[in-house]
Design a protein around this motif. Structure first.
Motif, PDB file in Angstrom:
ATOM      1  N   MET A  54     -27.668  24.697 -31.147  1.00  0.00           N
ATOM      2  CA  MET A  54     -27.147  24.266 -30.305  1.00  0.00           C
ATOM      3  C   MET A  54     -26.004  25.384 -29.340  1.00  0.00           C
ATOM      4  O   MET A  54     -26.052  25.523 -27.520  1.00  0.00           O
ATOM      5  CB  MET A  54     -26.192  23.158 -30.566  1.00  0.00           C
ATOM      6  N   GLU A  57     -27.135  27.455 -26.622  1.00  0.00           N
ATOM      7  CA  GLU A  57     -28.115  26.810 -24.957  1.00  0.00           C
ATOM      8  C   GLU A  57     -27.043  26.649 -24.374  1.00  0.00           C
ATOM      9  O   GLU A  57     -26.281  26.329 -24.031  1.00  0.00           O
ATOM     10  CB  GLU A  57     -28.469  25.592 -25.457  1.00  0.00           C
ATOM     11  N   SER A  60     -24.852  23.615 -23.907  1.00  0.00           N
ATOM     12  CA  SER A  60     -24.058  22.965 -24.540  1.00  0.00           C
ATOM     13  C   SER A  60     -22.581  22.908 -24.102  1.00  0.00           C
ATOM     14  O   SER A  60     -21.730  22.873 -24.784  1.00  0.00           O
ATOM     15  CB  SER A  60     -24.001  24.033 -26.244  1.00  0.00           C
ATOM     16  N   ARG A  69     -25.018  11.969 -22.051  1.00  0.00           N
ATOM     17  CA  ARG A  69     -26.343  12.685 -22.473  1.00  0.00           C
ATOM     18  C   ARG A  69     -27.237  11.507 -21.755  1.00  0.00           C
ATOM     19  O   ARG A  69     -27.704  10.767 -22.874  1.00  0.00           O
ATOM     20  CB  ARG A  69     -26.645  13.295 -22.821  1.00  0.00           C
ATOM     21  N   ASP A  71     -30.335  11.472 -22.676  1.00  0.00           N
ATOM     22  CA  ASP A  71     -30.973  11.215 -24.464  1.00  0.00           C
ATOM     23  C   ASP A  71     -30.310  10.377 -25.652  1.00  0.00           C
ATOM     24  O   ASP A  71     -30.988   9.856 -26.470  1.00  0.00           O
ATOM     25  CB  ASP A  71     -31.961  12.599 -24.921  1.00  0.00           C
ATOM     26  N   LEU A  72     -29.013  10.303 -25.464  1.00  0.00           N
ATOM     27  CA  LEU A  72     -28.113  10.056 -26.412  1.00  0.00           C
ATOM     28  C   LEU A  72     -28.409   9.446 -25.772  1.00  0.00           C
ATOM     29  O   LEU A  72     -27.690   7.766 -26.964  1.00  0.00           O
ATOM     30  CB  LEU A  72     -27.383  11.151 -25.955  1.00  0.00           C
ATOM     31  N   SER A 269     -20.482  18.525 -24.683  1.00  0.00           N
ATOM     32  CA  SER A 269     -21.906  18.377 -24.935  1.00  0.00           C
ATOM     33  C   SER A 269     -22.280  18.712 -26.023  1.00  0.00           C
ATOM     34  O   SER A 269     -23.199  18.370 -26.239  1.00  0.00           O
ATOM     35  CB  SER A 269     -21.829  19.524 -23.319  1.00  0.00           C
ATOM     36  N   GLN A 272     -21.906  16.075 -28.592  1.00  0.00           N
ATOM     37  CA  GLN A 272     -23.079  14.753 -27.761  1.00  0.00           C
ATOM     38  C   GLN A 272     -23.974  14.619 -28.331  1.00  0.00           C
ATOM     39  O   GLN A 272     -25.313  14.514 -29.041  1.00  0.00           O
ATOM     40  CB  GLN A 272     -23.130  14.941 -26.086  1.00  0.00           C
ATOM     41  N   LYS A 273     -24.535  16.516 -28.458  1.00  0.00           N
ATOM     42  CA  LYS A 273     -25.874  17.455 -28.842  1.00  0.00           C
ATOM     43  C   LYS A 273     -26.185  16.678 -30.435  1.00  0.00           C
ATOM     44  O   LYS A 273     -27.063  16.508 -30.842  1.00  0.00           O
ATOM     45  CB  LYS A 273     -26.249  18.591 -28.072  1.00  0.00           C
ATOM     46  N   LEU A 276     -26.651  13.195 -31.440  1.00  0.00           N
ATOM     47  CA  LEU A 276     -27.938  12.946 -31.181  1.00  0.00           C
ATOM     48  C   LEU A 276     -28.791  13.265 -31.872  1.00  0.00           C
ATOM     49  O   LEU A 276     -29.733  12.698 -33.037  1.00  0.00           O
ATOM     50  CB  LEU A 276     -28.718  13.025 -29.427  1.00  0.00           C
ATOM     51  N   TRP A 277     -28.415  14.440 -32.798  1.00  0.00           N
ATOM     52  CA  TRP A 277     -29.042  15.372 -33.887  1.00  0.00           C
ATOM     53  C   TRP A 277     -28.729  14.635 -35.510  1.00  0.00           C
ATOM     54  O   TRP A 277     -30.127  14.107 -35.639  1.00  0.00           O
ATOM     55  CB  TRP A 277     -28.746  16.408 -34.327  1.00  0.00           C
TER      56      TRP A 277
END
Length: 399
Positions: A54, A57, A60, A69, A71-72, A269, A272-273, A276-277
């Motif tokens: 991540m 990216e 991030s 986010r 998606d989260l 950020s 948050q990713k 989600l993972w």
């Protein structure tokens, strides 16, 4: 000049850590640190590998949406809907920079100068600190001997200035898991009186009960009364990445967006990713972590039982915490720092969780056992047995 920050106390964890200054511990008797309720280990290796990817990216390292986010928020809505048997959408979720910020943002949207909020005693100290710094009056809510909030006492303390009752379940500092019928009774009281019920479920993932701890999210118009708070810090070991959540009505979250944009703009950020993972890949690992905590809880309970013959009492046990009543004449505020010297253990006195002058604070200690395995917990209890201090005098017998 006196400021709102002057009105509150210093953070207990750094205060307790000062007790260690200048103290050395023998190699064969190291410090047992049971003060802070946070995982000491990093996230699991698969999550670390994913987070490493991540880092490459671009987003991030950029601001994201103020409320989190998409998606989260969608994944968390699906997770909570499944766990509680409810129908929740992403619009019911906001992502914050940790659960403490979730609390601060929520109370900022609900309260004004001189308003009142009920906190059960003992309370989570950061909740009390934020209310102090916000100009909001904390109304202590008594609990039963089992450390369950007293519904009748809550009713008697609600005034026209009351805006909310705040609960933490499983509880910090006591570890007690509040019964579903207590939560329903307090919800009904809040709905009847037009105030909010805020339930902080930071330790939800370590509840000893299977399934949903309550049915409040299945009630019609639940979001007119109920607000829930959550943290990814404990379940996924993301404490330093600061990711929490608010579950509430969309119109309230829209007001909370003002706080978020002003204070943090958005939650980190990368965190948050990672959250989600974790939600989408670590269900089995998280279940294993829960079992490990439950095993440590059982080990502490078993080891502690003989101490009851010496006047100790375990008042609460659950999630990351044990709440112990000690048998000594000395108050907890003096006993806790002395324990660093006497038994090489760091715990917090209950005076850090109770109003000044509350006698219950003098009698109890909070033990945060999440970072101690069963062997260290047994060692801790054996060290407690070695404390040789003047006992509390028994109550005088009436003539």
């Amino acid at each position: 000049m006196t400021t709102r920050t002057d009105a509150t106390f210093f953070p207990p964890i750094p205060e307790a850590q000062r007790w260690l200054k200048g103290v050395s511990f023998p190699d064969d008797r190291p410090l047992i640190n049971l003060a802070q309720a946070a995982p000491a280990n990093p996230p699991p290796a698969p999550m670390l590998a994913a987070m490493s990817d991540m880092l490459g990216e671009a987003d991030s390292h950029l601001y994201g949406p103020v409320l989190g986010r998409p998606d989260l928020r969608a994944a968390l809505a699906a997770d909570w809907s499944a766990h509680y048997g409810a129908t929740l959408g992403p619009e019911n979720f906001a992502i914050t920079a940790g659960c403490n910020q979730a609390f601060a943002a929520t109370l900022s949207a609900l309260t004004g100068e001189g308003d009142e909020v009920l906190l059960p005693v003992p309370w989570y100290f950061n909740h009390k600190m934020w209310l102090d710094m916000s100009g909001v009056r904390t109304v202590p809510l008594p609990c039963t001997d089992a450390l369950i909030p007293d519904v009748d006492a809550a009713r008697a303390r609600i005034t026209p200035r009351t805006r909310a009752i705040v609960l933490v379940s499983p509880n910090n500092p006591t570890g007690v898991e509040y019964p579903a019928d207590t939560l329903r009774a307090l919800h009904d009281l809040c709905r009847e009186t037009g105030i909010k019920l805020i339930i902080d479920e930071t330790y939800r993932d370590f509840d000893s009960r299977t399934g949903a701890p309550h049915d409040l999210l299945r009630l019609p118009d639940w979001d007119k009364t109920l607000i829930q708070l959550y943290s990814f810090s404990k379940a996924y070991r993301l404490t330093g990445h600061r990711v929490g959540a608010i579950i509430a009505a969309p119109d309230l979250l829209h007001q909370i967006e003002k706080f978020q944009d002003t204070v943090a703009i958005c939650a980190p950020s990368l965190g948050q990713k990672a959250a989600l993972w974790g939600l989408t890949h670590l269900a089995d690992w998280k279940a294993d972590q829960r079992q490990e905590i439950l095993q440590r809880r059982a080990a502490l309970a078993e080891a502690f039982a003989p101490l009851e013959h010496k006047g100790w009492r375990m008042r609460g046990l659950g999630a990351y915490f044990a709440y112990l009543e000690h048998p000594f004449a000395m108050g907890a505020a003096d006993l806790a720092p002395l324990m660093v010297q006497k038994v090489q253990a760091l715990v917090l006195p209950a005076t850090m969780f109770t109003p000044p002058g509350d006698a219950s604070g003098d009698r109890c200690l909070r033990v945060a056992f999440a970072n101690a395995d069963a062997a260290r917990l047994r060692t801790f209890v054996s060290r407690l047995e070695q404390l040789d201090l003047p006992p509390l005098a028994p109550p005088a017998t009436p003539a």
